[in-house]
Enzyme design. Structure first.
Site, mmCIF file in Angstrom:
data_model
loop_
_atom_site.group_PDB
_atom_site.id
_atom_site.type_symbol
_atom_site.label_atom_id
_atom_site.label_comp_id
_atom_site.label_asym_id
_atom_site.label_seq_id
_atom_site.Cartn_x
_atom_site.Cartn_y
_atom_site.Cartn_z
ATOM 1 N N SER A 114 0.835 -1.193 0.000
ATOM 2 C CA SER A 114 0.000 0.000 0.000
ATOM 3 C C SER A 114 0.873 1.247 0.000
ATOM 4 O O SER A 114 1.934 1.278 0.604
ATOM 5 C CB SER A 114 -0.895 -0.030 1.238
ATOM 6 O OG SER A 114 -1.160 1.261 1.702
ATOM 7 N N THR A 115 0.411 2.244 -0.700
ATOM 8 C CA THR A 115 1.105 3.522 -0.678
ATOM 9 C C THR A 115 0.088 4.588 -0.361
ATOM 10 O O THR A 115 -0.889 4.725 -1.073
ATOM 11 C CB THR A 115 1.684 3.849 -2.064
ATOM 12 O OG1 THR A 115 2.343 2.704 -2.559
ATOM 13 C CG2 THR A 115 2.643 4.992 -1.971
ATOM 14 N N GLY A 116 0.306 5.253 0.697
ATOM 15 C CA GLY A 116 -0.619 6.328 1.031
ATOM 16 C C GLY A 116 0.157 7.593 1.239
ATOM 17 O O GLY A 116 1.373 7.630 1.047
ATOM 18 N N VAL A 120 4.027 4.060 3.629
ATOM 19 C CA VAL A 120 4.162 3.036 2.602
ATOM 20 C C VAL A 120 4.245 1.721 3.350
ATOM 21 O O VAL A 120 4.958 1.626 4.344
ATOM 22 C CB VAL A 120 5.453 3.241 1.790
ATOM 23 C CG1 VAL A 120 5.608 2.147 0.750
ATOM 24 C CG2 VAL A 120 5.463 4.598 1.135
ATOM 25 N N VAL A 121 3.496 0.738 2.914
ATOM 26 C CA VAL A 121 3.558 -0.559 3.583
ATOM 27 C C VAL A 121 4.105 -1.597 2.611
ATOM 28 O O VAL A 121 3.641 -1.702 1.479
ATOM 29 C CB VAL A 121 2.168 -0.985 4.121
ATOM 30 C CG1 VAL A 121 2.249 -2.344 4.797
ATOM 31 C CG2 VAL A 121 1.617 0.054 5.074
ATOM 32 N N LYS A 141 5.968 -0.943 7.775
ATOM 33 C CA LYS A 141 5.282 0.337 7.569
ATOM 34 C C LYS A 141 6.297 1.463 7.674
ATOM 35 O O LYS A 141 6.922 1.649 8.708
ATOM 36 C CB LYS A 141 4.167 0.507 8.606
ATOM 37 C CG LYS A 141 3.361 1.781 8.429
ATOM 38 C CD LYS A 141 2.045 1.722 9.189
ATOM 39 C CE LYS A 141 1.272 3.041 9.078
ATOM 40 N NZ LYS A 141 -0.029 2.994 9.756
ATOM 41 N N ASP A 258 -9.492 6.706 13.982
ATOM 42 C CA ASP A 258 -9.602 6.629 12.526
ATOM 43 C C ASP A 258 -10.182 5.267 12.168
ATOM 44 O O ASP A 258 -9.770 4.625 11.215
ATOM 45 C CB ASP A 258 -8.232 6.839 11.870
ATOM 46 C CG ASP A 258 -8.336 7.032 10.355
ATOM 47 O OD1 ASP A 258 -9.444 7.345 9.874
ATOM 48 O OD2 ASP A 258 -7.322 6.845 9.661
HETATM 49 P P1 ADP Z 1 -2.121 4.321 6.391
HETATM 50 O O1 ADP Z 1 -1.840 5.288 7.486
HETATM 51 O O2 ADP Z 1 -1.341 4.589 5.171
HETATM 52 O O3 ADP Z 1 -3.596 4.135 6.148
HETATM 53 P P2 ADP Z 1 -2.194 1.570 7.329
HETATM 54 O O4 ADP Z 1 -1.559 1.107 8.590
HETATM 55 O O5 ADP Z 1 -3.676 1.658 7.315
HETATM 56 O O6 ADP Z 1 -1.530 2.943 6.931
HETATM 57 O O7 ADP Z 1 -1.719 0.607 6.190
HETATM 58 C C1 ADP Z 1 -2.094 0.799 4.847
HETATM 59 C C2 ADP Z 1 -2.577 -0.493 4.243
HETATM 60 O O8 ADP Z 1 -1.548 -1.475 4.288
HETATM 61 C C3 ADP Z 1 -3.730 -1.119 4.987
HETATM 62 O O9 ADP Z 1 -4.950 -0.638 4.536
HETATM 63 C C4 ADP Z 1 -3.582 -2.584 4.733
HETATM 64 O O10 ADP Z 1 -4.179 -2.944 3.521
HETATM 65 C C5 ADP Z 1 -2.082 -2.738 4.583
HETATM 66 N N1 ADP Z 1 -1.478 -3.222 5.839
HETATM 67 C C6 ADP Z 1 -1.016 -2.454 6.854
HETATM 68 N N2 ADP Z 1 -0.515 -3.199 7.840
HETATM 69 C C7 ADP Z 1 -0.654 -4.489 7.455
HETATM 70 C C8 ADP Z 1 -0.329 -5.757 8.038
HETATM 71 N N3 ADP Z 1 0.249 -5.853 9.243
HETATM 72 N N4 ADP Z 1 -0.602 -6.867 7.331
HETATM 73 C C9 ADP Z 1 -1.199 -6.792 6.126
HETATM 74 N N5 ADP Z 1 -1.522 -5.644 5.526
HETATM 75 C C10 ADP Z 1 -1.271 -4.495 6.165
#
Ligand code: ADP
Ligand code: MN
Length: 470
Positions: A114-116, A120-121, A141, A258
């Site tokens: 994921s990239t927000g 970035v994850v 993350k 959130d």
């Molecule tokens: P942001 O602040 O960018 O929203 P998040 O913690 O929600 O950060 O992570 C973004 C996305 O990454 C999540 O919506 C999820 O799909 C994926 N993600 C985050 N942490 C995990 C994890 N531990 N395992 C699997 N997917 C994850």
């Protein structure tokens, strides 16, 4: 003052003393009270004990503005869903990740999930550190700081009488992102301690958090939003969420702040809570407001998904908190705020507000049992100069820019190209400029490009960076 409701006929009095519902004073008060319905982001100030009247025209303006802000918030989520999976990391982060792989802490990094705008994850395979074996699959993350983020996140820090906005602003941006990582780590640790399904932190290094991966075989668990649950599972998920919210509030003393279908994952018939860096403690003056919004999000999602017997946000709020606040909508919010105000005054009276940096505050508070998390922190001894206090009265804007911390998003080709080229190129990628009124220096905020959701893309951190750095 609460608007005097005209009789059911819509008017009262007679002849020249007639007062209809169109009466300016009544309307004005009604409008002022309806304003309480706006999202917590909408800074209406404390209008209690004031005979505030909003003319229709002004009310409509404000309402439109509030709706717009609401939609923007929604879009931000949506946009993330469609954002490109490739994202340039700043050189410091690349080096940090490279070191993790090089030292065997991580086996390999496979791709981005994921990239927000705020993080970035990535997916990776865990390795070993100091005799400890990490989980096989981990999520990394990487926290980022953009100017926008400074603005939107501020409210979770600001508003607490213990530290001022200025303190927050004055801090080095690198320290601030590190603080968010620490905060998420502490919050996750706390939730884990009370058996709330959430990722377990493996290690934390500066602004990079490594936690267990929710999903399997590199396939991340879907968010509730996209999980396409059966009717039966929806009911089950709803029950789980209510229980989790209660536990989080009553046991952990935290409000997610959130919580929505975007920050809950569905995996192994279980709801997993993620993204808790902005979660606040109950004594945050706006904690209850945030909770009410969380409740509203949850109720809306589950009602729309067809779950039966979904409570109203007010009922859910009371259920979660064990409070007994009456009323509905704006009236309810007003009561919540009144209650919060009383509480906070109590707190000030008892504690003698002493000013702390946000960092210290959260750190102390969330890590009373710090030993839990000491082992998770990896210090980066060979680049300690990076971390020296450079706090000064420089504007954050220029600070970010100079340090290369302004995040810039490139297209895919640029990412690969820049991965092993020198740092100065790293800001030369294609960027859609977003105007940010707050940034006098014209720093850039990247805009994501459309792409598939959930699918993983190879990122070449391992090989490319290895060459570049060695
Ligand atoms: P942001 O602040 O960018 O929203 P998040 O913690 O929600 O950060 O992570 C973004 C996305 O990454 C999540 O919506 C999820 O799909 C994926 N993600 C985050 N942490 C995990 C994890 N531990 N395992 C699997 N997917 C994850
Ligand atoms: Mn999220």
């Amino acid at each position: 003052k609460s608007p005097v409701v005209a009789s059911s006929k819509g008017y009262s009095g007679r002849g020249k003393n007639i007062v209809t519902k169109h009466d300016a004073v009544i309307c004005g008060r009604k409008n002022a009270s309806k304003m309480m319905d706006f999202t917590p982001e909408f800074e209406s100030g404390d209008c209690e004990e004031m005979d505030m009247r909003l003319p229709n025209n002004d009310y409509n303006h404000l309402k439109r503005h509030s709706n717009k802000a609401d939609r923007r918030q929604q879009k931000l989520h949506e946009k993330k869903e469609h954002s490109t999976a490739e994202h340039a990391m700043d050189p410091r982060t690349r080096l940090l990740l490279y070191k993790l792989v090089n030292s065997g802490t991580l086996e390999s990094i496979s791709g981005s999930i994921s990239t927000g705008k705020e993080s970035v994850v990535l997916h990776a395979y865990g390795g070993r550190i100091e005799g400890r074996t990490l989980a096989t699959e981990v999520a990394i993350k990487v926290f980022k700081t953009t100017l926008n983020e400074f603005k939107t996140r501020e409210k979770y820090v600001h508003g607490d009488h213990r530290f001022s906005k200025d303190d927050y602003k004055k801090q080095n941006p690198r320290k601030i992102i590190k603080m968010w990582a620490m905060k998420e780590c502490a919050n996750l640790g706390r939730m884990h301690k009370f058996n709330i399904p959430c990722p377990v932190v493996q290690i934390i290094k500066k602004h990079v958090l490594v936690m267990t991966f929710i999903g399997e075989d590199r396939k991340p668990a879907p968010k509730l939003k996209h999980a396409k649950l059966s009717a039966e599972n929806i009911e089950d998920a709803y029950d789980q969420v209510v229980k989790i919210m209660r536990k989080m509030y009553l046991k952990c003393g935290l409000v997610h702040a959130d919580l929505s279908e975007y920050n809950m994952l569905w995996h192994a018939d279980t709801v997993w809570i993620i993204d808790v860096s902005q979660a606040v403690y109950l004594d945050h003056p706006r904690a209850l407001e945030f909770l009410y919004r969380d409740c509203t999000n949850v109720v809306n999602f589950f009602s729309e998904s067809g779950a039966h017997a979904v409570m109203t946000p007010e009922q859910l709020f009371n259920k979660v908190t064990d409070l007994d606040i009456r009323g509905q909508g704006s009236d309810f919010i007003a009561q919540v705020q009144r209650y919060a105000k009383e509480k906070s005054q109590e707190l000030i009276a008892n504690e003698k507000s002493d000013k702390n940096y946000a960092f210290d505050y959260f750190f102390d508070k969330s890590v009373k049992d710090k030993s839990n998390f000491d082992t998770l922190i990896i210090s980066d001894s060979d680049s300690e100069e990076d971390d020296d206090d450079v706090d000064d009265d420089d504007e954050v804007c220029s600070d970010i820019k100079e340090e290369g911390y302004m995040d810039v998003i490139y297209d895919t080709a640029n990412v690969v190209d820049n991965a092993c080229s020198d740092d100065s190129n790293a800001t030369a990628g294609e960027v859609d400029n977003l105007k940010d009124e707050n940034c006098k220096n014209g720093s850039r905020v990247g805009v994501c490009k459309d792409n598939e959701v959930g699918e993983m893309k190879e990122v070449s951190i391992n090989d490319e960076t290895a060459q570049g750095s060695s």
